[in-house]
Structure formats: structure tokens, C-alpha cells
Write a protein that holds these residues in place. Structure first.
Motif, PDB file in Angstrom:
ATOM      1  N   VAL A 192      -1.540   7.863   9.626  1.00 11.24           N
ATOM      2  CA  VAL A 192      -1.482   9.316   9.431  1.00 11.24           C
ATOM      3  C   VAL A 192      -1.009   9.652   8.011  1.00 11.24           C
ATOM      4  O   VAL A 192      -1.588  10.523   7.349  1.00 11.24           O
ATOM      5  N   SER A 208      -3.322  11.554   5.271  1.00 16.86           N
ATOM      6  CA  SER A 208      -2.895  12.849   4.726  1.00 16.86           C
ATOM      7  C   SER A 208      -2.639  12.768   3.223  1.00 16.86           C
ATOM      8  O   SER A 208      -2.963  13.709   2.488  1.00 16.86           O
ATOM      9  N   THR A 209      -2.099  11.656   2.746  1.00 11.53           N
ATOM     10  CA  THR A 209      -1.891  11.496   1.313  1.00 11.53           C
ATOM     11  C   THR A 209      -3.228  11.392   0.584  1.00 11.53           C
ATOM     12  O   THR A 209      -3.382  11.929  -0.518  1.00 11.53           O
ATOM     13  N   SER A 261      -3.006   5.353  -1.200  1.00  7.32           N
ATOM     14  CA  SER A 261      -3.090   5.928   0.142  1.00  7.32           C
ATOM     15  C   SER A 261      -4.173   5.235   0.972  1.00  7.32           C
ATOM     16  O   SER A 261      -3.986   5.022   2.178  1.00  7.32           O
ATOM     17  N   LEU A 317      -6.046  12.821   1.563  1.00 10.15           N
ATOM     18  CA  LEU A 317      -6.598  14.174   1.524  1.00 10.15           C
ATOM     19  C   LEU A 317      -5.865  15.045   0.507  1.00 10.15           C
ATOM     20  O   LEU A 317      -6.472  15.876  -0.160  1.00 10.15           O
ATOM     21  N   LEU A 318      -4.555  14.830   0.388  1.00 13.84           N
ATOM     22  CA  LEU A 318      -3.778  15.561  -0.605  1.00 13.84           C
ATOM     23  C   LEU A 318      -4.170  15.147  -2.021  1.00 13.84           C
ATOM     24  O   LEU A 318      -4.203  15.975  -2.932  1.00 13.84           O
TER      25      LEU A 318
END
Length: 103
Positions: A53, A57-58, A79, A60-61
Motif C-alpha cells: 500500500v 501510494s508513494t 516506491s 502515485l504521489l
């Protein structure tokens, strides 16, 4: 203008990757004592899922500044490595220590 935007994105991504590295250390270094050690196996699976997760998320960030060309594309590499490491560790635990008939 990109010099002003580079700093905050870099700090956020470094902090997110440091958190992922901490979770990865726990997921990859912890070893169960045997197939009967359900608490440790559950902890490793949880840490691996959390690593997946965090890696996703990293990533996508990191896409936002990479698409704007504020940061280079190599900022998304850690990531992705954490994402792959979490998935590989989880798969290894599930395949090596299958759940018995009582669980």
C-alpha cells in the motif's frame, strides 16, 4: 519555477520512502520460528501488505511531479522497488508456510 516546486515534492517523497524502508525492514528481516508461529507470520503478512500500500501510494504521489517534469522519473523507482519487495515477501510467506487444516 520548477526549483521552487522541487523542494516540497522531494521532502514528501523522501519521508514516504523512509517510512516504506522502515516497514520493509520489518517485513523482510523478521523470520518465523516455524510453521506453527502464526503471530509472526500474521505480522509479516501485515507488514508486506502495508508495504504494498505504501509503495503504490508513494508511486502515485510521485507521478504528479514526474509528469510535470519537476522531478526526474527516477524518483518513482524506490516506491516501485518497495511495492515489488512487499508483494514478493507476501507471496513467499504464503507459499512457504501454507495454512494448515485447522486454520
Amino acid at each position: 519555477m520548477t526549483g521552487l516546486l522541487r523542494g516540497p515534492w522531494a521532502v514528501i517523497l523522501i519521508l514516504a520512502n523512509l517510512l516504506s524502508a522502515y516497514v520493509a525492514y520489518g517485513a523482510l528481516v523478521t523470520q518465523p520460528q516455524g510453521a506453527w508461529d502464526e503471530q509472526t507470520l500474521t505480522g509479516i503478512e501485515f507488514a508486506s501488505a502495508l508495504l504494498i500500500v505504501l509503495g503504490a501510494s508513494t508511486f502515485l504521489l510521485a507521478l504528479v511531479p514526474v509528469q510535470r517534469r519537476t522531478l526526474s522519473r527516477w524518483w518513482s523507482a524506490p516506491s516501485l522497488i518497495f511495492l515489488i519487495a512487499g508483494a514478493a515477501r507476501w507471496a513467499y510467506i504464503v507459499l512457504t508456510y501454507p495454512q494448515g487444516p485447522g486454520g
